[in-house]
Design an enzyme around this catalytic site. Structure first.
Site, PDB file in Angstrom:
ATOM      1  N   ASP A   1       0.855  -1.199   0.000  1.00 36.76           N
ATOM      2  CA  ASP A   1       0.000   0.000   0.000  1.00 36.76           C
ATOM      3  C   ASP A   1       0.890   1.248   0.000  1.00 36.76           C
ATOM      4  OD1 ASP A   1      -0.449  -0.788   3.455  1.00 36.76           O
ATOM      5  OD2 ASP A   1       0.682   0.937   2.734  1.00 36.76           O
TER       6      ASP A   1
ATOM      7  N   HIS B   1       8.722  -5.351  -1.256  1.00 34.01           N
ATOM      8  CA  HIS B   1       7.815  -6.341  -1.863  1.00 34.01           C
ATOM      9  C   HIS B   1       6.987  -5.715  -2.974  1.00 34.01           C
ATOM     10  CE1 HIS B   1       7.902  -9.134   1.945  1.00 34.01           C
ATOM     11  NE2 HIS B   1       9.048  -9.091   1.302  1.00 34.01           N
TER      12      HIS B   1
ATOM     13  N   GLY C   1       4.689  -4.077  13.214  1.00 29.39           N
ATOM     14  CA  GLY C   1       3.539  -4.753  12.615  1.00 29.39           C
ATOM     15  C   GLY C   1       3.893  -5.811  11.599  1.00 29.39           C
TER      16      GLY C   1
HETATM   17  C1  BV8 Z   1      13.059 -14.754  -1.866  1.00 31.34           C
HETATM   18  C2  BV8 Z   1       3.429 -10.270  -1.940  1.00 31.34           C
HETATM   19  C3  BV8 Z   1      15.035 -15.373  -3.004  1.00 31.34           C
HETATM   20  C4  BV8 Z   1       2.006 -10.274  -2.141  1.00 31.34           C
HETATM   21  C5  BV8 Z   1       4.662 -11.312  -0.226  1.00 31.34           C
HETATM   22  C6  BV8 Z   1      11.272 -21.749  -1.321  1.00 31.34           C
HETATM   23  C7  BV8 Z   1      11.433 -21.146  -2.554  1.00 31.34           C
HETATM   24  C8  BV8 Z   1      11.621 -19.783  -2.682  1.00 31.34           C
HETATM   25  C9  BV8 Z   1      11.671 -19.007  -1.550  1.00 31.34           C
HETATM   26  C10 BV8 Z   1      11.483 -19.627  -0.334  1.00 31.34           C
HETATM   27  C11 BV8 Z   1      11.294 -20.972  -0.187  1.00 31.34           C
HETATM   28  N1  BV8 Z   1      11.155 -21.255   1.120  1.00 31.34           N
HETATM   29  C12 BV8 Z   1      11.250 -20.099   1.835  1.00 31.34           C
HETATM   30  C13 BV8 Z   1      11.454 -19.128   0.964  1.00 31.34           C
HETATM   31  C14 BV8 Z   1      11.606 -17.745   1.252  1.00 31.34           C
HETATM   32  C15 BV8 Z   1      10.215 -17.119   1.115  1.00 31.34           C
HETATM   33  C16 BV8 Z   1       9.600 -17.179   2.491  1.00 31.34           C
HETATM   34  O1  BV8 Z   1      10.027 -16.434   3.347  1.00 31.34           O
HETATM   35  N2  BV8 Z   1       8.645 -18.078   2.707  1.00 31.34           N
HETATM   36  C17 BV8 Z   1       8.126 -18.205   4.079  1.00 31.34           C
HETATM   37  C18 BV8 Z   1       6.643 -17.966   4.105  1.00 31.34           C
HETATM   38  C19 BV8 Z   1       8.548 -19.566   4.597  1.00 31.34           C
HETATM   39  N3  BV8 Z   1      10.474 -15.762   0.686  1.00 31.34           N
HETATM   40  C20 BV8 Z   1      10.448 -15.460  -0.622  1.00 31.34           C
HETATM   41  O2  BV8 Z   1      10.095 -16.195  -1.520  1.00 31.34           O
HETATM   42  C21 BV8 Z   1      10.939 -14.049  -0.921  1.00 31.34           C
HETATM   43  N4  BV8 Z   1      11.889 -14.085  -1.996  1.00 31.34           N
HETATM   44  O3  BV8 Z   1      13.368 -15.387  -0.878  1.00 31.34           O
HETATM   45  O4  BV8 Z   1      13.855 -14.600  -2.981  1.00 31.34           O
HETATM   46  C22 BV8 Z   1      14.688 -16.618  -3.727  1.00 31.34           C
HETATM   47  C23 BV8 Z   1      14.226 -16.540  -5.030  1.00 31.34           C
HETATM   48  C24 BV8 Z   1      13.972 -17.730  -5.724  1.00 31.34           C
HETATM   49  C25 BV8 Z   1      14.173 -18.964  -5.098  1.00 31.34           C
HETATM   50  C26 BV8 Z   1      14.627 -19.017  -3.773  1.00 31.34           C
HETATM   51  C27 BV8 Z   1      14.870 -17.853  -3.089  1.00 31.34           C
HETATM   52  C28 BV8 Z   1       9.765 -13.189  -1.374  1.00 31.34           C
HETATM   53  C29 BV8 Z   1       8.992 -12.739  -0.150  1.00 31.34           C
HETATM   54  C30 BV8 Z   1       7.899 -11.769  -0.566  1.00 31.34           C
HETATM   55  C31 BV8 Z   1       6.658 -12.537  -0.835  1.00 31.34           C
HETATM   56  N5  BV8 Z   1       5.554 -11.634  -1.107  1.00 31.34           N
HETATM   57  N6  BV8 Z   1       3.619 -10.620  -0.572  1.00 31.34           N
HETATM   58  C32 BV8 Z   1       1.343  -9.149  -1.414  1.00 31.34           C
HETATM   59  O5  BV8 Z   1       1.966  -8.484  -0.563  1.00 31.34           O
HETATM   60  O6  BV8 Z   1       0.169  -8.954  -1.733  1.00 31.34           O
HETATM   61  S1  BV8 Z   1       4.850 -11.735   1.386  1.00 31.34           S
HETATM   62  C33 BV8 Z   1       3.606 -11.141   2.362  1.00 31.34           C
HETATM   63  O7  BV8 Z   1       4.063 -11.411   3.711  1.00 31.34           O
HETATM   64  C34 BV8 Z   1       3.395  -9.640   2.308  1.00 31.34           C
HETATM   65  O8  BV8 Z   1       4.282  -8.973   1.442  1.00 31.34           O
HETATM   66  C35 BV8 Z   1       3.698  -9.197   3.728  1.00 31.34           C
HETATM   67  O9  BV8 Z   1       4.217  -7.951   3.743  1.00 31.34           O
HETATM   68  C36 BV8 Z   1       4.671 -10.223   4.151  1.00 31.34           C
HETATM   69  C37 BV8 Z   1       4.905 -10.308   5.628  1.00 31.34           C
HETATM   70  O10 BV8 Z   1       3.650 -10.382   6.263  1.00 31.34           O
HETATM   71  P1  BV8 Z   1       3.375  -9.292   7.420  1.00 31.34           P
HETATM   72  O11 BV8 Z   1       3.478  -7.917   6.833  1.00 31.34           O
HETATM   73  O12 BV8 Z   1       4.237  -9.603   8.583  1.00 31.34           O
HETATM   74  O13 BV8 Z   1       1.845  -9.538   7.719  1.00 31.34           O
HETATM   75  P2  BV8 Z   1       1.231 -10.643   8.701  1.00 31.34           P
HETATM   76  O14 BV8 Z   1      -0.237 -10.651   8.477  1.00 31.34           O
HETATM   77  O15 BV8 Z   1       2.010 -11.909   8.579  1.00 31.34           O
HETATM   78  O16 BV8 Z   1       1.545 -10.078  10.171  1.00 31.34           O
HETATM   79  C38 BV8 Z   1       0.980  -8.855  10.589  1.00 31.34           C
HETATM   80  C39 BV8 Z   1       1.544  -8.584  11.974  1.00 31.34           C
HETATM   81  O17 BV8 Z   1       1.042  -7.334  12.440  1.00 31.34           O
HETATM   82  C40 BV8 Z   1       1.149  -9.620  13.008  1.00 31.34           C
HETATM   83  O18 BV8 Z   1       2.287  -9.992  13.763  1.00 31.34           O
HETATM   84  C41 BV8 Z   1       0.130  -8.882  13.897  1.00 31.34           C
HETATM   85  O19 BV8 Z   1       0.210  -9.312  15.254  1.00 31.34           O
HETATM   86  C42 BV8 Z   1       0.603  -7.470  13.772  1.00 31.34           C
HETATM   87  N7  BV8 Z   1      -0.435  -6.446  13.972  1.00 31.34           N
HETATM   88  C43 BV8 Z   1      -1.727  -6.490  13.574  1.00 31.34           C
HETATM   89  N8  BV8 Z   1      -2.333  -5.329  13.914  1.00 31.34           N
HETATM   90  C44 BV8 Z   1      -1.394  -4.543  14.504  1.00 31.34           C
HETATM   91  C45 BV8 Z   1      -0.181  -5.249  14.540  1.00 31.34           C
HETATM   92  N9  BV8 Z   1       0.947  -4.752  15.091  1.00 31.34           N
HETATM   93  C46 BV8 Z   1       0.873  -3.519  15.626  1.00 31.34           C
HETATM   94  N10 BV8 Z   1      -0.252  -2.770  15.616  1.00 31.34           N
HETATM   95  C47 BV8 Z   1      -1.395  -3.242  15.076  1.00 31.34           C
HETATM   96  N11 BV8 Z   1      -2.513  -2.479  15.096  1.00 31.34           N
END
Ligand code: BV8
Length: 235
Positions: A96, A111, A178
């Site tokens: 956003d 991202h 967050g």
């Molecule tokens: C990469 C896009 C190198 C869409 C997103 C196997 C193959 C390839 C890669 C991997 C693999 N295994 C693991 C990986 C790495 C992988 C990864 O990490 N996987 C995880 C899930 C295991 N990562 C990748 O693939 C990354 N690239 O590694 O490249 C590579 C390349 C090729 C081959 C190998 C390696 C790419 C990562 C980006 C993915 N795209 N989104 C979209 O955004 O629409 S990720 C998605 O999660 C979002 O972008 C988001 O930003 C991100 C993180 O989530 P959060 O922002 O933390 O949101 P969430 O809901 O989880 O948490 C919110 C938090 O806020 C909570 O804790 C909550 O308590 C808190 N909260 C809520 N309200 C409040 C608050 N806090 C304070 N105040 C409040 N009011």
């Protein structure tokens, strides 16, 4: 906190946008509970069914267009305007534009951004808040069917990584706001900052996956906790 921090890095995730009414990803009512990640946020999903992925973002785009920043974003503007650091940078996982709407500066969307579209044929990136479809034509090279949201899907490399690496290695204060700390490499940024001597602080509603890496944990809604923290810093 009395020490003056010269370089501050602020990592943000979906939680900083929650009080602006935007869904996070992994909560009960989160985005990933309504749609399978494998169907909308991986490069394989896009290659398999680009129109389905475009539809997912076309649905999300108007909501993000209308969303307004909350006190957490404004607290960052105040910090950037008033705190005597050399540089205060924002590394956001969010697609956003609430940081921009709040007047924040030095923003790196690692991202990507929902209002940007990239042509996979010529690399041209353009901005739009309108719907985009798999068979649309690129306004630059005029080739059809090669447009993709400029969003980093799982399995794709992040944007601005060289710049972010330098920022992390030179920062004295690292704030994580967050984010659940489950997506890499962003979830590992705190480790780099800590290894290079930064004081690390996380703002969340709950304990996160990588919380052991933080010196300080501030639990509560960022719209309340961050303005208070900034007030402390500005005393
Ligand atoms: C990469 C896009 C190198 C869409 C997103 C196997 C193959 C390839 C890669 C991997 C693999 N295994 C693991 C990986 C790495 C992988 C990864 O990490 N996987 C995880 C899930 C295991 N990562 C990748 O693939 C990354 N690239 O590694 O490249 C590579 C390349 C090729 C081959 C190998 C390696 C790419 C990562 C980006 C993915 N795209 N989104 C979209 O955004 O629409 S990720 C998605 O999660 C979002 O972008 C988001 O930003 C991100 C993180 O989530 P959060 O922002 O933390 O949101 P969430 O809901 O989880 O948490 C919110 C938090 O806020 C909570 O804790 C909550 O308590 C808190 N909260 C809520 N309200 C409040 C608050 N806090 C304070 N105040 C409040 N009011």
């Amino acid at each position: 906190m009395t020490e003056k921090y010269k370089n501050i890095v602020i990592l943000t995730g979906a939680g900083i946008s929650a009080e602006s009414g935007l869904s996070t990803f992994r909560a009960e009512n989160g985005l990933w509970n309504k749609h399978r990640v494998e169907d909308v946020a991986t490069i394989e999903a896009f290659e398999r069914n680009p129109e389905y992925v475009h539809d997912f973002y076309n649905e999300l785009r108007p909501e993000l267009y209308k969303a307004q920043p909350n006190p957490a974003h404004s607290a960052i503007t105040l910090l950037q305007d008033k705190y005597p650091a050399d540089k205060i940078s924002i590394v956001t996982q969010n697609v956003d534009t609430l940081h921009e709407k709040a007047g924040n500066k030095n923003i790196y969307h690692i991202h990507g951004q929902i209002n940007q579209i990239v042509c996979l044929n010529c690399g041209h990136i353009f901005e739009t808040w309108n719907d985009v479809h798999a068979d649309d034509v690129c306004p630059h090279c005029h080739i059809q069917g090669m447009l993709k949201p400029n969003i980093v899907f799982f399995g794709e490399n992040l944007l601005y990584m060289e710049k972010v690496d330098t920022l992390l290695k030179n920062c004295n204060l690292f704030l994580s706001i967050g984010t659940s700390g489950v997506v890499y490499p962003a979830a590992g940024f705190v480790q780099i900052a800590k290894m290079c001597g930064a004081y690390t602080c996380e703002f969340n509603m709950e304990t996160t996956s990588n919380n052991y890496l933080f010196d300080r944990h501030i639990i509560g809604p960022a719209g309340t906790t961050l303005p208070k923290f900034v007030e402390e810093l500005l005393i």
